[in-house]
Motif scaffolding. Structure first.
Motif, short mmCIF file in Angstrom:
data_model
loop_
_atom_site.label_atom_id
_atom_site.label_comp_id
_atom_site.label_asym_id
_atom_site.label_seq_id
_atom_site.Cartn_x
_atom_site.Cartn_y
_atom_site.Cartn_z
N VAL A 126 13.71 4.30 2.06
CA VAL A 126 12.42 4.54 2.72
C VAL A 126 12.67 4.74 4.20
O VAL A 126 13.27 3.90 4.87
CB VAL A 126 11.46 3.35 2.50
CG1 VAL A 126 10.14 3.60 3.24
CG2 VAL A 126 11.21 3.12 1.01
N LEU A 127 12.21 5.86 4.73
CA LEU A 127 12.29 6.14 6.16
C LEU A 127 10.98 5.70 6.80
O LEU A 127 9.90 6.01 6.30
CB LEU A 127 12.52 7.62 6.42
CG LEU A 127 13.72 8.27 5.73
CD1 LEU A 127 13.82 9.75 6.10
CD2 LEU A 127 15.02 7.55 6.06
N ALA A 128 11.06 4.96 7.90
CA ALA A 128 9.86 4.48 8.57
C ALA A 128 10.08 4.50 10.07
O ALA A 128 11.21 4.56 10.55
CB ALA A 128 9.53 3.05 8.10
N GLY A 129 8.98 4.45 10.80
CA GLY A 129 9.12 4.41 12.25
C GLY A 129 7.79 4.35 12.94
O GLY A 129 6.75 4.71 12.39
N ILE A 130 7.84 3.86 14.17
CA ILE A 130 6.65 3.65 14.98
C ILE A 130 6.71 4.50 16.24
O ILE A 130 7.76 4.58 16.89
CB ILE A 130 6.50 2.15 15.34
CG1 ILE A 130 5.29 1.90 16.23
CG2 ILE A 130 7.76 1.61 15.98
CD1 ILE A 130 5.01 0.42 16.46
N SER A 131 5.60 5.17 16.59
CA SER A 131 5.51 5.94 17.83
C SER A 131 6.54 7.07 17.83
O SER A 131 6.43 7.99 17.03
CB SER A 131 5.64 5.01 19.04
OG SER A 131 5.29 5.66 20.23
#
Length: 240
Positions: A126-131
């Motif tokens: 799962v690829l995730a990220g903020i901003s």
């Protein structure tokens, strides 16, 4: 720019452990649940902040005891040193921090991360990220990498269209993004407020979630000489 990737991407407009006083976050809990693992392997990639040590430490503290947490430092920061980015292929989650989208993209391309991340996603990571960690997956985005807000048109292209994080949480984000989409400077895309996230599977949005009330997620489309906002249904996460 790569084509839309196969796999899951969770794009956070803001929130998560980095905007929590005690490190707890219903969105981060949801992210771990997406893996289907009891103790998933989660690697934090803080490239956009220049591998800020305090940021990485907050991640490690927030995920301690419920994940095999690690940090990939492309700036060779202590105490991690440099690791081969191929370690991302061994992760259940790759969690990308905020900061400068433009700097992140330059460094990642130099170190070969786009191809590695596309392979990881296709294999179930799962690829995730903020901003900035949200912006990077899209073709283009709204960024403050250059000081004032500006459009950026050379994202990875894992997800189609454009992105705008912090949609209502930061002054001028909304008006600037609507103006760029209306003018055709940025293509149609997605706006995600702080403490909200939008999950994609194989490049298609499948679920919007939030960890606080009244946090919108919207599809933004060019409409004649203007731009229109199409609100998506947002599910309030349990325990949020």
């Amino acid at each position: 720019m790569l084509a839309t990737v196969t796999g899951t991407v969770l794009a956070l407009g803001g929130g998560g452990f980095s905007q929590s006083d005690d490190g707890t976050s219903a969105i981060d809990d949801h992210l771990l649940d997406l893996t289907g693992k009891g103790t998933p392997k989660v690697c934090f990639v803080p490239t956009a902040s220049g591998d800020d040590a305090g940021y990485a430490r907050r991640f490690s503290e927030a995920f301690a005891g419920r994940a095999e947490a690690s940090v990939l430092s492309l700036f060779c920061r202590e105490p991690w040193g440099y690791a081969d980015p191929q370690v991302l292929l061994e992760q259940d989650v790759v969690y990308v921090g905020g900061g400068s989208t433009a700097n992140l993209l330059v460094v990642w391309r130099r170190h070969g991360l786009p191809g590695i991340l596309a392979e990881a996603a296709a294999n179930g990571t799962v690829l995730a990220g903020i901003s900035a960690g949200m912006n990077c997956w899209f073709e283009s985005s709204s960024t403050d990498s250059f000081g004032p807000l500006a459009p950026l048109d050379d994202g990875l292209g894992f997800l189609p269209g454009s992105a705008c994080p912090h949609y209502l949480g930061e002054a001028d984000r909304r008006n600037a993004y609507l103006g760029w989409v209306a003018a055709g400077t940025l293509p149609d895309g997605y706006a995600v407020d702080e403490h909200a996230a939008l999950r994609f599977v194989d490049g298609v949005p499948v679920e919007a979630v939030s960890e606080r009330p009244d946090r919108p997620v919207l599809r933004v489309e060019r409409d004649g000489d203007g731009a229109r906002e199409v609100p998506l249904d947002v599910r309030r996460l349990a325990g949020a």
